[in-house]
Design an enzyme around this catalytic site. Structure first.
Site, mmCIF file in Angstrom:
data_model
loop_
_atom_site.group_PDB
_atom_site.id
_atom_site.type_symbol
_atom_site.label_atom_id
_atom_site.label_comp_id
_atom_site.label_asym_id
_atom_site.label_seq_id
_atom_site.Cartn_x
_atom_site.Cartn_y
_atom_site.Cartn_z
ATOM 1 N N TYR A 1 0.806 -1.226 0.000
ATOM 2 C CA TYR A 1 0.000 0.000 0.000
ATOM 3 C C TYR A 1 0.839 1.276 0.000
ATOM 4 O O TYR A 1 0.336 2.357 0.313
ATOM 5 C CB TYR A 1 -0.923 0.013 1.228
ATOM 6 C CG TYR A 1 -1.854 -1.176 1.292
ATOM 7 C CD1 TYR A 1 -2.726 -1.450 0.246
ATOM 8 C CD2 TYR A 1 -1.852 -2.027 2.398
ATOM 9 C CE1 TYR A 1 -3.580 -2.551 0.305
ATOM 10 C CE2 TYR A 1 -2.701 -3.120 2.461
ATOM 11 C CZ TYR A 1 -3.569 -3.380 1.408
ATOM 12 O OH TYR A 1 -4.410 -4.462 1.468
ATOM 13 N N ASN B 1 24.136 7.629 20.015
ATOM 14 C CA ASN B 1 23.141 6.607 20.350
ATOM 15 C C ASN B 1 21.904 7.241 20.981
ATOM 16 O O ASN B 1 21.247 6.648 21.836
ATOM 17 C CB ASN B 1 23.730 5.539 21.292
ATOM 18 C CG ASN B 1 22.878 4.281 21.332
ATOM 19 O OD1 ASN B 1 22.238 3.924 20.349
ATOM 20 N ND2 ASN B 1 22.849 3.626 22.483
ATOM 21 N N SER C 1 14.859 15.872 26.370
ATOM 22 C CA SER C 1 14.451 15.374 25.056
ATOM 23 C C SER C 1 12.945 15.437 24.867
ATOM 24 O O SER C 1 12.448 15.710 23.770
ATOM 25 C CB SER C 1 14.930 13.933 24.867
ATOM 26 O OG SER C 1 16.327 13.860 24.913
ATOM 27 N N HIS D 1 -33.480 -5.636 12.367
ATOM 28 C CA HIS D 1 -33.231 -7.013 12.800
ATOM 29 C C HIS D 1 -33.078 -7.934 11.595
ATOM 30 O O HIS D 1 -33.325 -9.143 11.696
ATOM 31 C CB HIS D 1 -34.347 -7.520 13.711
ATOM 32 C CG HIS D 1 -34.661 -6.622 14.851
ATOM 33 N ND1 HIS D 1 -33.908 -6.557 16.000
ATOM 34 C CD2 HIS D 1 -35.648 -5.691 14.989
ATOM 35 C CE1 HIS D 1 -34.414 -5.648 16.810
ATOM 36 N NE2 HIS D 1 -35.458 -5.096 16.220
ATOM 37 N N SER E 1 -12.542 -13.206 -9.136
ATOM 38 C CA SER E 1 -12.314 -14.506 -8.516
ATOM 39 C C SER E 1 -11.365 -15.300 -9.395
ATOM 40 O O SER E 1 -11.426 -15.229 -10.622
ATOM 41 C CB SER E 1 -13.641 -15.269 -8.365
ATOM 42 O OG SER E 1 -13.414 -16.624 -8.022
ATOM 43 N N ARG F 1 8.855 9.708 34.401
ATOM 44 C CA ARG F 1 9.259 9.404 33.033
ATOM 45 C C ARG F 1 9.708 7.970 32.894
ATOM 46 O O ARG F 1 10.407 7.441 33.764
ATOM 47 C CB ARG F 1 10.444 10.318 32.618
ATOM 48 C CG ARG F 1 10.988 10.060 31.201
ATOM 49 C CD ARG F 1 9.946 10.456 30.171
ATOM 50 N NE ARG F 1 10.480 10.547 28.830
ATOM 51 C CZ ARG F 1 9.918 9.988 27.775
ATOM 52 N NH1 ARG F 1 8.848 9.238 27.917
ATOM 53 N NH2 ARG F 1 10.418 10.170 26.570
ATOM 54 N N ARG G 1 6.301 5.961 17.942
ATOM 55 C CA ARG G 1 6.795 5.805 16.574
ATOM 56 C C ARG G 1 5.789 5.058 15.698
ATOM 57 O O ARG G 1 5.921 5.033 14.466
ATOM 58 C CB ARG G 1 8.126 5.071 16.576
ATOM 59 C CG ARG G 1 9.267 5.880 17.181
ATOM 60 C CD ARG G 1 10.571 5.110 17.147
ATOM 61 N NE ARG G 1 11.641 5.838 17.815
ATOM 62 C CZ ARG G 1 12.394 6.767 17.249
ATOM 63 N NH1 ARG G 1 12.183 7.079 15.969
ATOM 64 N NH2 ARG G 1 13.344 7.389 17.922
#
Length: 463
Positions: free
Chosen positions: A17, A96, A126, A174, A300, A340, A349
């Site tokens: 996609y 890092n 941060s 219904h 199909s 924290r 993310r």
């Protein structure tokens, strides 16, 4: 030609996609988050320069250069930030740490001779950068991609409602034959529901809020350096200047109640469309709706005649996945251990993934609506073969005329039995009512028994 990368992508969002979700890339990708972080760091640096208490000075050329770092952010910049994080670059060792890498990037790109280096990320944690960056991206994704897609869907539903406002259709409650409606009126219901749902999304997006209070929300580092500055007021001006609401009282973490409200608002819109997908699937199954065949498409692998409602099915799957993700996100981001913990960092993310499934669902519902064609003959045949549905009108008119056993007489005639209009007419002949009432009853037909459905369809889609 198929993109080779898409064939090896772990997620269908970036694989199968990818063409449908690439509109979200400027707001939900790793590079987008880097750019937003650079924006926050740069604007914060400029705001510090505007404080009389600090010796930092930035002339117009320096400000233009700094703003260019995010206004003209390119792939090369994103790669450099990643290098600073993982490998180090020039005089900078590997961090890092993704936000520290952004700080080093801004420092590395300062104009030659600038003394602004020590002021980049001054007093910040941060989360101060991240909470603002995430919300800036979310607000833009909502405004530029997601709400426009929902508005297009609402317009498509409103157009169907107006075009087919007079097309009578057997309703089902219904799953059983019930008081007729019109196809247009049913589409107007969804247009109106989606309009209310998008309004809730718009409100939640406008209420996105940010914090800038430091490591535990006390402005401690800022106050230690400049105790005479009103740092909460500074933070409020800065955050609102970015177009966000200000949260004055936090831990290190922005509580994220605003994100939960936005995710819940999207779930509400998705629920409306899931309901629509199911109904459209059933209308196709009942042959109330035909589908325009796409040249070259296969319905199909074994039955050549089939034109399947695959768009509505695909939308149903993606919106269900989106709602599962949105529920998880809303539940998770509003909690943190004490002041924290970092478990929310990896979770956030995945916000883009949830929005991507939303977008795929919206596009697929739109594609399904473009293909459907109401089958008036089938709808009218179904109405004519179900004359018992006028029983509600008959007993209501007889009640108006004071007949206490009206309901029971119609029930005796119709419940669990096949009846015809002639059976009703025989009942009318036996009634002790005025001839005008008898004529009124004889005028009843399933196709005409739709109340003010046409007017509702028209009025409900007025802009």
């Amino acid at each position: 030609m198929t993109d080779t990368h898409a064939l090896y992508a772990v997620s269908p969002i970036d694989g199968r996609y990818a063409g449908r979700t690439e509109r979200l890339s400027p707001y939900a990708s790793e590079a987008a988050l880097m750019r937003a972080r650079v924006r926050v760091e740069v604007e914060y640096l400029i705001a510090l320069a505007d404080l009389e208490a600090t010796p930092l000075e930035l002339d117009s050329d320096e400000r233009g250069h700094l703003r260019g770092l995010y206004e003209h952010f390119v792939e090369e910049d994103a790669r450099l930030i990643k290098t600073l994080e993982t490998d180090g670059y020039d005089e900078f060792e590997a961090t890092n740490h993704d936000v520290k890498a952004v700080e080093y990037f801004v420092r590395h790109r300062l104009p030659e001779g600038s003394d602004a280096g020590p002021w980049i990320h001054f007093g910040l944690t941060s989360e101060d950068v991240n909470n603002l960056a995430h919300r800036l991206l979310l607000a833009e994704a909502v405004d530029e991609v997601l709400l426009p897609a929902l508005y297009d869907l609402q317009d498509a539903l409103a157009a169907l409602a107006r075009e087919h406002r007079d097309l009578p259709m057997l309703a089902r409650t219904h799953g059983q034959p019930a008081t007729p409606t019109t196809f247009g009126k049913e589409m107007a219901v969804y247009a109106a529901r989606l309009g209310r749902a998008t309004g809730r999304i718009r409100t939640a997006a406008d209420d996105l809020s940010g914090k800038l209070g430091g490591a535990s929300g006390t402005y401690a580092a800022h106050v230690a350096a400049y105790p005479d500055v009103d740092w909460p007021a500074f933070a409020e001006e800065f955050v609102t200047g970015l177009g966000l609401e200000f949260v004055p009282l936090t831990t290190q973490v922005n509580p994220c109640d605003d994100l939960a409200a936005l995710f819940d608002a999207f779930r509400g819109a998705n629920d409306v469309l899931l309901d629509l997908d199911l109904d459209m699937w059933l209308y196709v199954s009942d042959r109330y709706l035909g589908q325009e065949a796409v040249a070259g498409e296969t319905g199909s692998s074994t039955m050549p005649h089939k034109v399947n409602p695959i768009d509505f099915e695909n939308s149903e799957g993606n919106l269900s996945k989106a709602n599962s993700d949105l529920t998880f996100l809303a539940d998770y981001v509003t909690t943190s251990r004490l002041q924290r913990d970092l478990s929310d960092s990896t979770v956030k993310r995945n916000m883009g993934a949830a929005l991507a499934h939303c977008l795929i669902g919206y596009d697929k519902t739109a594609a399904g609506l473009e293909k459907v064609v109401p089958n008036e003959r089938v709808m009218r045949d179904d109405l004519e073969s179900t004359p018992e549905i006028i029983g509600e009108a008959v007993q209501t008119i007889l009640r108006r005329e004071g007949q206490e056993d009206a309901y029971e007489r119609v029930k005796e005639l119709t419940r669990g039995r096949e009846v015809s209009l002639e059976d009703f007419h025989e009942l009318f002949d036996d009634l002790e009512v005025d001839e005008e009432v008898r004529a009124e009853l004889r005028e009843l037909t399933p196709a005409s028994y739709v109340g003010v459905a046409s007017e509702l369809a028209e009025d409900g889609t007025r802009e």
